[in-house]
Design a protein around this motif. Structure first.
Motif, PDB file in Angstrom:
ATOM      1  N   GLY A 198      31.493 114.414 -88.727  1.00 33.47           N
ATOM      2  CA  GLY A 198      32.356 112.884 -88.524  1.00 33.47           C
ATOM      3  C   GLY A 198      32.692 112.895 -89.955  1.00 33.47           C
ATOM      4  O   GLY A 198      33.205 111.402 -90.220  1.00 33.47           O
ATOM      5  N   GLY A 199      31.277 113.167 -91.322  1.00 29.76           N
ATOM      6  CA  GLY A 199      31.219 112.085 -91.978  1.00 29.76           C
ATOM      7  C   GLY A 199      32.532 112.061 -93.065  1.00 29.76           C
ATOM      8  O   GLY A 199      33.178 111.202 -93.735  1.00 29.76           O
ATOM      9  N   GLU A 200      33.209 114.036 -92.711  1.00 26.89           N
ATOM     10  CA  GLU A 200      34.660 113.499 -93.545  1.00 26.89           C
ATOM     11  C   GLU A 200      35.674 113.314 -92.759  1.00 26.89           C
ATOM     12  O   GLU A 200      36.334 112.493 -93.766  1.00 26.89           O
ATOM     13  CB  GLU A 200      34.197 115.739 -93.698  1.00 26.89           C
ATOM     14  N   ASN A 201      35.800 113.576 -91.749  1.00 25.85           N
ATOM     15  CA  ASN A 201      37.347 113.149 -90.988  1.00 25.85           C
ATOM     16  C   ASN A 201      36.655 111.759 -90.725  1.00 25.85           C
ATOM     17  O   ASN A 201      38.278 111.399 -90.646  1.00 25.85           O
ATOM     18  CB  ASN A 201      36.783 113.560 -89.507  1.00 25.85           C
ATOM     19  N   SER A 202      35.761 111.094 -91.487  1.00 24.48           N
ATOM     20  CA  SER A 202      35.983 109.326 -91.292  1.00 24.48           C
ATOM     21  C   SER A 202      36.187 109.019 -92.348  1.00 24.48           C
ATOM     22  O   SER A 202      37.216 107.894 -92.260  1.00 24.48           O
ATOM     23  CB  SER A 202      34.225 108.772 -90.825  1.00 24.48           C
ATOM     24  N   GLU A 203      36.715 109.883 -93.259  1.00 25.39           N
ATOM     25  CA  GLU A 203      36.470 108.767 -94.605  1.00 25.39           C
ATOM     26  C   GLU A 203      37.706 110.065 -94.412  1.00 25.39           C
ATOM     27  O   GLU A 203      38.687 108.697 -95.234  1.00 25.39           O
ATOM     28  CB  GLU A 203      36.128 110.788 -95.735  1.00 25.39           C
ATOM     29  N   ASN A 204      38.314 110.537 -94.114  1.00 27.43           N
ATOM     30  CA  ASN A 204      39.806 111.162 -94.526  1.00 27.43           C
ATOM     31  C   ASN A 204      40.419 110.129 -93.051  1.00 27.43           C
ATOM     32  O   ASN A 204      41.957 110.540 -93.090  1.00 27.43           O
ATOM     33  CB  ASN A 204      40.166 112.556 -94.773  1.00 27.43           C
TER      34      ASN A 204
ATOM     35  N   LYS B  72      38.967 117.881-101.680  1.00 24.90           N
ATOM     36  CA  LYS B  72      40.221 117.442-100.904  1.00 24.90           C
ATOM     37  C   LYS B  72      41.093 118.823-101.168  1.00 24.90           C
ATOM     38  O   LYS B  72      41.689 118.929-100.249  1.00 24.90           O
ATOM     39  CB  LYS B  72      40.508 116.191-101.832  1.00 24.90           C
ATOM     40  N   ILE B  73      40.706 119.495-102.455  1.00 24.27           N
ATOM     41  CA  ILE B  73      42.304 120.537-102.343  1.00 24.27           C
ATOM     42  C   ILE B  73      40.953 121.595-101.252  1.00 24.27           C
ATOM     43  O   ILE B  73      42.872 121.961-100.900  1.00 24.27           O
ATOM     44  CB  ILE B  73      42.377 121.309-104.051  1.00 24.27           C
ATOM     45  N   VAL B  74      39.874 121.998-101.501  1.00 30.50           N
ATOM     46  CA  VAL B  74      39.847 122.657-100.107  1.00 30.50           C
ATOM     47  C   VAL B  74      40.675 122.532 -98.673  1.00 30.50           C
ATOM     48  O   VAL B  74      40.419 123.150 -98.271  1.00 30.50           O
ATOM     49  CB  VAL B  74      38.906 122.693-100.732  1.00 30.50           C
ATOM     50  N   LYS B  75      40.040 121.411 -98.521  1.00 33.76           N
ATOM     51  CA  LYS B  75      40.270 121.065 -97.441  1.00 33.76           C
ATOM     52  C   LYS B  75      41.532 120.947 -96.883  1.00 33.76           C
ATOM     53  O   LYS B  75      42.523 121.027 -95.663  1.00 33.76           O
ATOM     54  CB  LYS B  75      39.868 118.934 -96.932  1.00 33.76           C
ATOM     55  N   ILE B  76      42.225 120.464 -98.023  1.00 28.41           N
ATOM     56  CA  ILE B  76      43.958 120.640 -98.086  1.00 28.41           C
ATOM     57  C   ILE B  76      44.587 122.844 -97.619  1.00 28.41           C
ATOM     58  O   ILE B  76      45.052 121.753 -96.918  1.00 28.41           O
ATOM     59  CB  ILE B  76      44.786 119.796 -99.038  1.00 28.41           C
ATOM     60  N   LEU B  77      43.757 123.321 -98.270  1.00 22.70           N
ATOM     61  CA  LEU B  77      43.729 124.555 -98.279  1.00 22.70           C
ATOM     62  C   LEU B  77      44.177 125.198 -96.861  1.00 22.70           C
ATOM     63  O   LEU B  77      44.272 125.877 -95.972  1.00 22.70           O
ATOM     64  CB  LEU B  77      43.723 124.876 -99.238  1.00 22.70           C
ATOM     65  N   HIS B  78      42.518 124.587 -96.922  1.00 22.03           N
ATOM     66  CA  HIS B  78      41.899 125.298 -95.322  1.00 22.03           C
ATOM     67  C   HIS B  78      42.668 124.726 -94.019  1.00 22.03           C
ATOM     68  O   HIS B  78      43.230 125.551 -92.772  1.00 22.03           O
ATOM     69  CB  HIS B  78      40.654 124.318 -95.073  1.00 22.03           C
ATOM     70  N   LEU B  79      43.621 123.451 -94.176  1.00 26.14           N
ATOM     71  CA  LEU B  79      44.574 122.742 -93.101  1.00 26.14           C
ATOM     72  C   LEU B  79      45.650 123.526 -93.030  1.00 26.14           C
ATOM     73  O   LEU B  79      46.233 124.045 -92.416  1.00 26.14           O
ATOM     74  CB  LEU B  79      44.787 121.474 -93.565  1.00 26.14           C
ATOM     75  N   LEU B  80      46.002 124.059 -93.931  1.00 29.01           N
ATOM     76  CA  LEU B  80      47.225 124.671 -94.807  1.00 29.01           C
ATOM     77  C   LEU B  80      47.217 125.895 -93.564  1.00 29.01           C
ATOM     78  O   LEU B  80      47.804 126.569 -92.938  1.00 29.01           O
ATOM     79  CB  LEU B  80      47.729 124.605 -95.805  1.00 29.01           C
TER      80      LEU B  80
ATOM     81  N   PRO C 241      36.434 127.088-104.610  1.00 33.10           N
ATOM     82  CA  PRO C 241      35.998 127.310-103.246  1.00 33.10           C
ATOM     83  C   PRO C 241      36.365 127.586-102.591  1.00 33.10           C
ATOM     84  O   PRO C 241      36.361 129.078-101.132  1.00 33.10           O
ATOM     85  CB  PRO C 241      35.039 126.315-103.186  1.00 33.10           C
ATOM     86  N   PHE C 242      37.864 127.645-101.958  1.00 30.91           N
ATOM     87  CA  PHE C 242      38.503 128.095-100.635  1.00 30.91           C
ATOM     88  C   PHE C 242      38.953 129.646-100.895  1.00 30.91           C
ATOM     89  O   PHE C 242      39.088 130.665-100.010  1.00 30.91           O
ATOM     90  CB  PHE C 242      39.710 127.698-100.377  1.00 30.91           C
ATOM     91  N   LEU C 243      39.301 130.200-102.420  1.00 29.70           N
ATOM     92  CA  LEU C 243      39.765 130.571-102.255  1.00 29.70           C
ATOM     93  C   LEU C 243      38.549 132.226-102.062  1.00 29.70           C
ATOM     94  O   LEU C 243      39.319 133.367-101.470  1.00 29.70           O
ATOM     95  CB  LEU C 243      40.295 131.296-103.316  1.00 29.70           C
ATOM     96  N   THR C 244      37.050 131.959-102.771  1.00 32.00           N
ATOM     97  CA  THR C 244      35.750 132.069-102.449  1.00 32.00           C
ATOM     98  C   THR C 244      35.457 132.946-100.912  1.00 32.00           C
ATOM     99  O   THR C 244      35.497 133.552-100.941  1.00 32.00           O
ATOM    100  CB  THR C 244      35.194 131.482-103.108  1.00 32.00           C
ATOM    101  N   TRP C 245      36.109 131.676-100.385  1.00 32.93           N
ATOM    102  CA  TRP C 245      35.885 131.429 -98.394  1.00 32.93           C
ATOM    103  C   TRP C 245      36.847 132.968 -98.245  1.00 32.93           C
ATOM    104  O   TRP C 245      36.064 134.185 -98.112  1.00 32.93           O
ATOM    105  CB  TRP C 245      35.887 130.833 -98.420  1.00 32.93           C
ATOM    106  N   LEU C 246      37.882 132.747 -98.574  1.00 30.89           N
ATOM    107  CA  LEU C 246      38.525 134.203 -98.031  1.00 30.89           C
ATOM    108  C   LEU C 246      38.298 135.536 -98.509  1.00 30.89           C
ATOM    109  O   LEU C 246      38.060 136.367 -97.683  1.00 30.89           O
ATOM    110  CB  LEU C 246      40.435 133.883 -98.917  1.00 30.89           C
ATOM    111  N   GLN C 247      38.019 135.496-100.030  1.00 28.32           N
ATOM    112  CA  GLN C 247      37.195 136.572-100.440  1.00 28.32           C
ATOM    113  C   GLN C 247      36.058 137.043 -99.406  1.00 28.32           C
ATOM    114  O   GLN C 247      35.769 138.288 -99.339  1.00 28.32           O
ATOM    115  CB  GLN C 247      37.365 136.796-102.135  1.00 28.32           C
TER     116      GLN C 247
END
Length: 436
Positions: free
Chosen positions: A179-185, A374-382, A419-425
């Motif tokens: 919720g913290g992140e969602n409320s922020e964004n 923020k960049i990681v969040k954007i890529l996760h959404l895409l 961090p997102f690319l590492t998560w995928l790998q």
């Protein structure tokens, strides 16, 4: 590229399961004549089946030799065979080796156990047997994937989503939800203008978008008699410059179409229909009072009027005009429209390029957009909204490029994406170890 329903007996234009229509090319003469299926890999991927299954099925049905694992992605059948005939044979393959026997849904996985082939339906949960007497059944049993091999991309992604959802549910049960992140964004003015965050998935879903298109299409058909001068756009250099001069400086700066290799398909750059679409979106945003109030259906119809609804550059324009510093809350709402537009890897690359330009343009006034989280969040959404594939985003992350932004900015964005690319790998490595 023309798309057809996976089940061609279903006439609904908005049937959700689509595939490319088979495209063939005849090469050679006499005894050396052969048929190359140009897009077999894409069609097989839409059916979630190996290309070798499809090409071998054609070979059995036609009594012709085929190459079942071409390194150069050239799938060949000996002899001359036209595309419509092969499309008819493909219907047979789909009925026998793809569709669930109960619900007729193509969301099935092939399961091989004790020399039997079973279709496991993810839609209704039913497991149905494939006729073991079919020639292709024998081929499938003899060519089973090696144990410990990589899972299908779609299967890997589904597993990751399920794992991610389970983790989120576990966190919520422990009182540590996101919720913290969602409320922020999500609690910004943008969310209030477009409804609560709870409605984001519905508002941005491709099903909702296609339902709205279908409803609006009836109205459009009723008013189909429109004079050319009612909607024609003056594309003279003088008229385009005049429209550009009326736009805010920030918009004129960020709507950039130029770039190396972007004119390969003859679409051109500069004063084009793409500028006209960008101008129109900005004018609609001004009338409505916010870019978030510009309707997806109207955007799609306008792109269709201009004849660019299938072009990759249209994606580039829409990212730069429909999204802004509130991109994290906007992506779910625009996912339906974007998914309708993104039909190839080139479109996906244009989407990522547009995101780079957007971050570069708004990052000056909103430096938090360039932060890694923020960049990681954007890529996760895409990724979660199926707007970019694993392969494309991974390749994008391996090398900075000055095609869309300057090289320093490109490197900075990719560093933030690590961090997102590492998560995928790591997720892929975990799944491979689980298969061993």
């Amino acid at each position: 590229m023309a798309l057809v329903n996976v089940r061609r007996d279903v006439s609904d234009a908005f049937y959700r399961y689509k595939m490319e229509r088979l495209q063939t090319k005849i090469e050679g003469k006499g005894n050396g004549i052969k048929t190359v299926i140009v897009n077999l890999s894409s069609v097989a991927a839409s059916l979630a089946r190996p290309g070798s299954y499809v090409i071998k099925y054609f070979g059995f049905e036609l009594g012709a030799q085929t190459n079942i694992d071409p390194a150069d992605d050239r799938w060949i059948i000996n002899g001359a065979h036209d595309a419509p005939k092969l499309q008819d044979y493909l219907d047979g393959f789909i009925n026998k080796f793809v569709l669930c026997k109960k619900c007729k849904n193509p969301e099935t996985d092939v399961v091989i156990k004790d020399n039997f082939i079973v279709l496991d339906c993810k839609a209704c949960g039913q497991r149905t047997d494939v006729d073991i007497r079919l020639k292709l059944s024998g081929f499938i049993l003899k060519n089973q994937p090696k144990k410990g091999g990589k899972k299908d991309k779609a299967e890997r992604k589904a597993a990751r989503k399920a794992k991610q959802l389970a983790q989120q549910n576990g966190n919520k049960e422990n009182g540590n939800g996101s919720g913290g992140e969602n409320s922020e964004n999500g609690s910004n003015d943008n969310s209030n203008e477009n409804g609560s965050n709870a409605d984001e998935n519905d508002a941005g879903s491709d099903d909702e978008f296609t339902r709205r298109i279908k409803a609006d299409a009836q109205v459009l058909d009723a008013n189909n008699e429109v004079k050319d001068d009612d909607w024609a756009v003056d594309m003279s250099e003088k008229a385009v410059k005049a429209r550009q001069n009326q736009l805010p400086d920030q918009f004129r700066q960020k709507l950039v179409l130029g770039g190396e290799e972007e004119d390969e398909d003859g679409e051109g750059g500069g004063n084009t229909v793409y500028d006209a679409l960008g101008d129109w979106v900005q004018q609609e945003a001004t009338k409505a009072g916010s870019v978030n109030k510009v309707d997806d259906i109207r955007v799609y119809v306008k792109a269709k009027e201009l004849g660019i609804e299938t072009k990759y550059k249209t994606v580039l324009v829409l990212v730069q005009t429909l999204l802004d510093e509130n991109i994290i809350s906007q992506i779910p709402k625009r996912a339906g429209l974007l998914k309708q537009m993104i039909t190839s890897e080139r479109h996906e690359k244009a989407l990522l390029g547009g995101i780079e330009r957007l971050l570069a343009a708004h990052g000056k006034e909103h430096p938090e957009l360039m932060a890694s989280d923020k960049i990681v969040k954007i890529l996760h959404l895409l990724y979660d909204k199926d707007l970019v594939s694993e392969d494309v985003v991974t390749k994008w992350g391996t090398k900075a490029s000055k095609k869309y932004v300057d090289l320093a900015t490109s490197k900075k964005i990719r560093r933030g994406a690590e961090p997102f690319l590492t998560w995928l790998q790591e997720a892929e490595s975990e799944e491979e170890s689980e298969d061993d």
